[in-house]
Design a protein around this motif. Structure first.
Motif, PDB file in Angstrom:
ATOM      1  N   UNK A  10     -21.111   8.379  -2.113  1.00 42.95           N
ATOM      2  CA  UNK A  10     -20.600   7.705  -0.920  1.00 42.95           C
ATOM      3  C   UNK A  10     -19.444   8.515  -0.338  1.00 42.95           C
ATOM      4  N   UNK A  11     -18.306   7.884  -0.177  1.00 44.95           N
ATOM      5  CA  UNK A  11     -17.208   8.599   0.466  1.00 44.95           C
ATOM      6  C   UNK A  11     -16.219   9.205  -0.524  1.00 44.95           C
ATOM      7  N   UNK A  12     -16.628   9.324  -1.772  1.00 43.29           N
ATOM      8  CA  UNK A  12     -15.689   9.829  -2.770  1.00 43.29           C
ATOM      9  C   UNK A  12     -16.107  11.203  -3.276  1.00 43.29           C
ATOM     10  N   UNK A  13     -15.302  12.199  -3.004  1.00 39.28           N
ATOM     11  CA  UNK A  13     -15.608  13.546  -3.447  1.00 39.28           C
ATOM     12  C   UNK A  13     -15.284  13.739  -4.914  1.00 39.28           C
ATOM     13  N   UNK A  14     -15.981  14.707  -5.490  1.00 46.56           N
ATOM     14  CA  UNK A  14     -15.754  15.049  -6.898  1.00 46.56           C
ATOM     15  C   UNK A  14     -14.268  15.175  -7.232  1.00 46.56           C
ATOM     16  N   UNK A  15     -13.590  15.896  -6.379  1.00 45.31           N
ATOM     17  CA  UNK A  15     -12.155  16.142  -6.583  1.00 45.31           C
ATOM     18  C   UNK A  15     -11.347  14.841  -6.665  1.00 45.31           C
ATOM     19  N   UNK A  16     -11.674  13.928  -5.763  1.00 44.39           N
ATOM     20  CA  UNK A  16     -10.972  12.647  -5.753  1.00 44.39           C
ATOM     21  C   UNK A  16     -11.321  11.815  -6.979  1.00 44.39           C
ATOM     22  N   UNK A  17     -12.584  11.915  -7.399  1.00 45.04           N
ATOM     23  CA  UNK A  17     -13.007  11.182  -8.590  1.00 45.04           C
ATOM     24  C   UNK A  17     -12.224  11.636  -9.818  1.00 45.04           C
ATOM     25  N   UNK A  18     -12.013  12.933  -9.916  1.00 44.38           N
ATOM     26  CA  UNK A  18     -11.241  13.454 -11.033  1.00 44.38           C
ATOM     27  C   UNK A  18      -9.792  12.980 -10.965  1.00 44.38           C
ATOM     28  N   UNK A  19      -9.257  12.954  -9.754  1.00 38.84           N
ATOM     29  CA  UNK A  19      -7.893  12.455  -9.573  1.00 38.84           C
ATOM     30  C   UNK A  19      -7.786  10.990  -9.972  1.00 38.84           C
ATOM     31  N   UNK A  20      -8.795  10.230  -9.566  1.00 36.51           N
ATOM     32  CA  UNK A  20      -8.826   8.812  -9.909  1.00 36.51           C
ATOM     33  C   UNK A  20      -8.837   8.627 -11.418  1.00 36.51           C
ATOM     34  N   UNK A  21      -9.719   9.367 -12.082  1.00 36.06           N
ATOM     35  CA  UNK A  21      -9.803   9.268 -13.533  1.00 36.06           C
ATOM     36  C   UNK A  21      -8.461   9.627 -14.164  1.00 36.06           C
ATOM     37  N   UNK A  22      -7.833  10.680 -13.654  1.00 32.40           N
ATOM     38  CA  UNK A  22      -6.534  11.076 -14.190  1.00 32.40           C
ATOM     39  C   UNK A  22      -5.490   9.981 -13.990  1.00 32.40           C
ATOM     40  N   UNK A  23      -5.549   9.346 -12.841  1.00 35.11           N
ATOM     41  CA  UNK A  23      -4.614   8.252 -12.599  1.00 35.11           C
ATOM     42  C   UNK A  23      -4.813   7.146 -13.627  1.00 35.11           C
ATOM     43  N   UNK A  24      -6.063   6.741 -13.827  1.00 37.59           N
ATOM     44  CA  UNK A  24      -6.317   5.631 -14.749  1.00 37.59           C
ATOM     45  C   UNK A  24      -6.019   6.010 -16.198  1.00 37.59           C
ATOM     46  N   UNK A  25      -6.048   7.296 -16.490  1.00 37.43           N
ATOM     47  CA  UNK A  25      -5.651   7.728 -17.834  1.00 37.43           C
ATOM     48  C   UNK A  25      -4.221   7.277 -18.140  1.00 37.43           C
ATOM     49  N   UNK A  26      -3.408   7.208 -17.113  1.00 33.54           N
ATOM     50  CA  UNK A  26      -2.015   6.790 -17.303  1.00 33.54           C
ATOM     51  C   UNK A  26      -1.919   5.364 -17.825  1.00 33.54           C
ATOM     52  N   UNK A  27      -2.899   4.546 -17.486  1.00 31.93           N
ATOM     53  CA  UNK A  27      -2.905   3.149 -17.919  1.00 31.93           C
ATOM     54  C   UNK A  27      -3.704   2.968 -19.213  1.00 31.93           C
ATOM     55  N   UNK A  28      -4.293   4.050 -19.661  1.00 31.63           N
ATOM     56  CA  UNK A  28      -5.278   3.958 -20.744  1.00 31.63           C
ATOM     57  C   UNK A  28      -4.674   4.220 -22.120  1.00 31.63           C
ATOM     58  N   UNK A  29      -3.385   4.155 -22.194  1.00 29.31           N
ATOM     59  CA  UNK A  29      -2.710   4.392 -23.468  1.00 29.31           C
ATOM     60  C   UNK A  29      -1.663   3.300 -23.654  1.00 29.31           C
ATOM     61  N   UNK A  30      -1.606   2.731 -24.837  1.00 31.06           N
ATOM     62  CA  UNK A  30      -0.752   1.557 -25.001  1.00 31.06           C
ATOM     63  C   UNK A  30       0.732   1.894 -24.869  1.00 31.06           C
ATOM     64  N   UNK A  31       1.125   3.066 -25.289  1.00 35.06           N
ATOM     65  CA  UNK A  31       2.532   3.445 -25.112  1.00 35.06           C
ATOM     66  C   UNK A  31       2.908   3.482 -23.631  1.00 35.06           C
ATOM     67  N   UNK A  32       2.036   4.094 -22.859  1.00 36.57           N
ATOM     68  CA  UNK A  32       2.347   4.179 -21.420  1.00 36.57           C
ATOM     69  C   UNK A  32       2.314   2.817 -20.746  1.00 36.57           C
ATOM     70  N   UNK A  33       1.340   1.985 -21.117  1.00 33.42           N
ATOM     71  CA  UNK A  33       1.299   0.637 -20.541  1.00 33.42           C
ATOM     72  C   UNK A  33       2.569  -0.117 -20.898  1.00 33.42           C
ATOM     73  N   UNK A  34       3.015   0.037 -22.125  1.00 33.99           N
ATOM     74  CA  UNK A  34       4.239  -0.646 -22.532  1.00 33.99           C
ATOM     75  C   UNK A  34       5.411  -0.200 -21.673  1.00 33.99           C
TER      76      UNK A  34
END
Lengths: 104, 104
Positions: A10-34
Motif C-alpha cells: 500500500x502506501x508504506x515503503x520498505x524503508x518506512x517499514x524498517x523504521x516502524x519496526x525499529x520504533x516498536x523495538x523501543x517498546x519491546x523490552x521491559x527495561x525500556x518500557x519501565x
DNA sequence: CTTTCATATGAATATATTATCATATGTTCA
DNA sequence: TGAACATATGATAATATATTCATATGAAAG
C-alpha cells in the motif's frame, strides 16, 4: 521524476517499514518500557530512574541512549545530573493501546 | 487478602510490563509489521501474504503463528487454504501512532 | 487411495540484543 | 586541583530471535 521501484505495501515503503519496526523495538523490552512508563510522571534523572525500576545505572544509561536516539525521550543537564523526559505525545497513546489489548 | 509485593511502577505490575513488552515485540520485526499491514486490506491466505510481502512460506507461517499467539490475528480454514485476518482493533491504532511518530 | 496443493513445524544456523563490568567523562565543591 | 558524585561508553558474554531447509500434516480431486 524517478519511478519508485522499492518494495511497497500500500502506501508504506520498505524503508518506512524498517523504521516502524525499529520504533516498536523501543517498546519491546521491559527495561525500556519501565523507563518510559516511569517518565509518565515527568522529568527524572538517571539515579531516580534506576531506583524506580530497580536496574543498575549502566543498563539504564544504555537504554536511555537507545530511547533518545529513537526520539522518544529528551534530556537536559541540571548541575551534576541529567534530567530525562518524554519527547513524544504518541508514547503514551502507544502504551495505552498496548495496555488495552492485554487487558482484554 | 494477600499483600502484593511485586515490583510496580504506578499501576503497572511487573507481570503486565512483561506482557506489554511481549506485545510490542510483535510490532518490532519488519516481517511481522508487513504481515499486519498487509492484513489491513482484509482477510488473506498464506500464499497471498507471501506474495504481497515477498517472503517465503515457512518464514511467513512462523510469524503468523507468533501473531496468532499474541492474539493480533485470527484464522479460519477455507478448503485447502487458511485465511488470516486482524483480530484486534488496537493494531491499526498502534501502527498509525508509530507512523505518525516517524513522519515527524 | 495417491497425487497435488496449502500450510505448519522442528532443528539448525546466523544474527541481534541485553546486562554486566570496567573505565571514562564531566560537574561541583572544598 | 583533586575528591566525590552523576552519567556515559566500550567490550564481552549470555541469551533471544529470525530465517532457512527439510519434512510433516491436512484437504481436495481425480
Amino acid at each position: 521524476m524517478a519511478v519508485k521501484n522499492d518494495y511497497m505495501i500500500r502506501d508504506l515503503r520498505e524503508e518506512e517499514l524498517l523504521e516502524l519496526a525499529d520504533l516498536f523495538k523501543m517498546f519491546a523490552d521491559s527495561t525500556r518500557i519501565k523507563i518510559l512508563y516511569d517518565l509518565f510522571d515527568g522529568e527524572k534523572n538517571v539515579t531516580e530512574i534506576c531506583e524506580d525500576i530497580e536496574m543498575n545505572q549502566s543498563a539504564v544509561s544504555h537504554q536511555l541512549k537507545a530511547l533518545k536516539t529513537a526520539k522518544l525521550i529528551k534530556s537536559r543537564r541540571e548541575g551534576k545530573s541529567i534530567k530525562y523526559s518524554l519527547d513524544d505525545d504518541h508514547v503514551k497513546t502507544i502504551i495505552a493501546m498496548g495496555k488495552e489489548h492485554i487487558e482484554e
